[in-house]
Design a protein around this motif. Structure first.
Motif, PDB file in Angstrom:
ATOM      1  N   ASP A 134      15.510  61.140  11.098  1.00  0.00           N
ATOM      2  CA  ASP A 134      16.290  60.165  11.865  1.00  0.00           C
ATOM      3  C   ASP A 134      16.640  60.876  13.324  1.00  0.00           C
ATOM      4  O   ASP A 134      17.234  59.955  13.792  1.00  0.00           O
ATOM      5  CB  ASP A 134      17.407  59.733  11.076  1.00  0.00           C
ATOM      6  N   TYR A 135      16.181  62.127  13.367  1.00  0.00           N
ATOM      7  CA  TYR A 135      16.438  62.641  14.662  1.00  0.00           C
ATOM      8  C   TYR A 135      17.800  63.308  14.843  1.00  0.00           C
ATOM      9  O   TYR A 135      18.785  62.904  14.297  1.00  0.00           O
ATOM     10  CB  TYR A 135      16.387  61.570  15.957  1.00  0.00           C
ATOM     11  N   ARG A 161      20.578  63.836  17.095  1.00  0.00           N
ATOM     12  CA  ARG A 161      21.054  63.014  18.123  1.00  0.00           C
ATOM     13  C   ARG A 161      22.102  63.720  19.010  1.00  0.00           C
ATOM     14  O   ARG A 161      22.568  62.992  19.948  1.00  0.00           O
ATOM     15  CB  ARG A 161      21.184  61.610  17.586  1.00  0.00           C
ATOM     16  N   SER A 162      22.851  64.697  18.606  1.00  0.00           N
ATOM     17  CA  SER A 162      23.996  65.213  19.379  1.00  0.00           C
ATOM     18  C   SER A 162      24.056  66.526  18.820  1.00  0.00           C
ATOM     19  O   SER A 162      23.684  67.096  18.040  1.00  0.00           O
ATOM     20  CB  SER A 162      25.234  64.092  18.702  1.00  0.00           C
ATOM     21  N   GLN A 197      25.375  66.941  15.688  1.00  0.00           N
ATOM     22  CA  GLN A 197      24.418  66.908  14.666  1.00  0.00           C
ATOM     23  C   GLN A 197      23.761  68.269  14.432  1.00  0.00           C
ATOM     24  O   GLN A 197      23.159  68.473  13.473  1.00  0.00           O
ATOM     25  CB  GLN A 197      23.680  65.565  14.714  1.00  0.00           C
ATOM     26  N   GLN A 212      10.766  66.011  22.286  1.00  0.00           N
ATOM     27  CA  GLN A 212      11.988  65.473  21.943  1.00  0.00           C
ATOM     28  C   GLN A 212      11.929  63.951  22.530  1.00  0.00           C
ATOM     29  O   GLN A 212      12.565  63.331  23.338  1.00  0.00           O
ATOM     30  CB  GLN A 212      13.069  66.002  22.691  1.00  0.00           C
ATOM     31  N   GLY A 223      12.968  61.516  20.931  1.00  0.00           N
ATOM     32  CA  GLY A 223      14.102  60.773  20.853  1.00  0.00           C
ATOM     33  C   GLY A 223      14.719  60.088  21.892  1.00  0.00           C
ATOM     34  O   GLY A 223      15.544  59.050  22.399  1.00  0.00           O
ATOM     35  N   ARG A 262      13.110  57.043  23.099  1.00  0.00           N
ATOM     36  CA  ARG A 262      13.108  56.062  22.100  1.00  0.00           C
ATOM     37  C   ARG A 262      14.534  55.635  22.274  1.00  0.00           C
ATOM     38  O   ARG A 262      15.126  54.601  21.613  1.00  0.00           O
ATOM     39  CB  ARG A 262      12.944  56.772  20.554  1.00  0.00           C
ATOM     40  N   TYR A 303      17.220  57.239  21.548  1.00  0.00           N
ATOM     41  CA  TYR A 303      18.045  57.606  20.409  1.00  0.00           C
ATOM     42  C   TYR A 303      19.404  58.676  20.948  1.00  0.00           C
ATOM     43  O   TYR A 303      20.319  58.736  20.258  1.00  0.00           O
ATOM     44  CB  TYR A 303      17.463  58.440  19.252  1.00  0.00           C
ATOM     45  N   PHE A 304      19.160  59.224  21.991  1.00  0.00           N
ATOM     46  CA  PHE A 304      19.972  60.106  22.714  1.00  0.00           C
ATOM     47  C   PHE A 304      19.534  60.377  24.215  1.00  0.00           C
ATOM     48  O   PHE A 304      18.541  59.704  24.639  1.00  0.00           O
ATOM     49  CB  PHE A 304      20.210  61.616  21.987  1.00  0.00           C
ATOM     50  N   THR A 305      20.275  60.650  24.939  1.00  0.00           N
ATOM     51  CA  THR A 305      20.201  60.933  26.481  1.00  0.00           C
ATOM     52  C   THR A 305      20.046  62.385  26.991  1.00  0.00           C
ATOM     53  O   THR A 305      20.178  63.362  25.706  1.00  0.00           O
ATOM     54  CB  THR A 305      21.602  60.577  27.220  1.00  0.00           C
ATOM     55  N   ASP A 330      23.130  64.375  26.112  1.00  0.00           N
ATOM     56  CA  ASP A 330      22.839  64.681  24.867  1.00  0.00           C
ATOM     57  C   ASP A 330      22.108  66.004  24.530  1.00  0.00           C
ATOM     58  O   ASP A 330      22.729  66.993  23.805  1.00  0.00           O
ATOM     59  CB  ASP A 330      22.539  63.489  23.927  1.00  0.00           C
TER      60      ASP A 330
END
Length: 180
Positions: free
Chosen positions: A18-19, A21-22, A25, A52, A54, A57, A59-61, A64
């Motif tokens: 699910d990647y 993301r932070s 995590q 990366q 994500g 997609r 899911y994060f910046t 992040d």
């Protein structure tokens, strides 16, 4: 100069389908940071090449991702280590870029950064086939770890000469013994 190229997720830190993301995590795998610090103390430069997607997609910046890498460097500093270069592909699989592994764009950039025509003999450590293929395209020596997606990757045909280890700490042990 001794150089090693590492994948990030599944090699240095816990991976997630699910990647990650932070920074919260982002959690190091047991022994990975100490392994990098041991390599640094023995004179190794450590580069990270990581997909990366994500980012593409949503899911994060970028902020992040920067926070994740700051956490990596902070925790490494506590161990007496560092990562000298972090390069990442921010694109999704459909983008058609040349930096998304298994294409060798990130590895070409690493070679350029270190003033090398290629990466002949440089260890590349990954948990997926694409990590190894990208490095092998520029002459890297492939090392597969069983962490992350490594066990699944073992079921696939691996590049010639791939050595398989339990984790990054075991790869570091091997390389440090080999260079004594």
């Amino acid at each position: 100069m001794k150089l090693i190229v590492l994948d990030r997720d599944g090699v240095i830190n816990v991976d997630s389908d699910d990647y990650v993301r932070s920074a919260e995590q982002w959690q190091p795998l047991p022994g990975s940071l100490a392994a990098i610090a041991r390599l640094n103390r023995a004179g190794w430069q450590v580069a990270v090449a990581t997909n990366q997607s994500g980012l593409a997609r949503g899911y994060f910046t970028e902020d992040d991702l920067a926070a994740m890498h700051e956490k990596l460097q902070r925790l490494l500093a506590e161990e007496g280590g560092r990562v000298d270069l972090i390069l990442y592909c921010p694109h999704g699989p459909e983008a058609g870029c040349n930096c998304r592994k298994p294409l060798p764009g990130l590895f070409r950039a690493i070679a350029t950064q270190y003033g090398r025509p290629d990466l002949a003999g440089v260890p590349v450590v990954g948990d997926s086939l694409r990590d190894l293929e990208a490095g092998v395209a520029l002459g890297c020596t492939p090392y597969l770890v069983r962490t992350g997606k490594g066990e699944r990757t073992l079921a696939k045909p691996l590049p010639a000469g791939t050595q398989v280890f339990a984790d990054l700490a075991a790869v570091a042990d091997h390389l440090l013994e080999e260079t004594r």
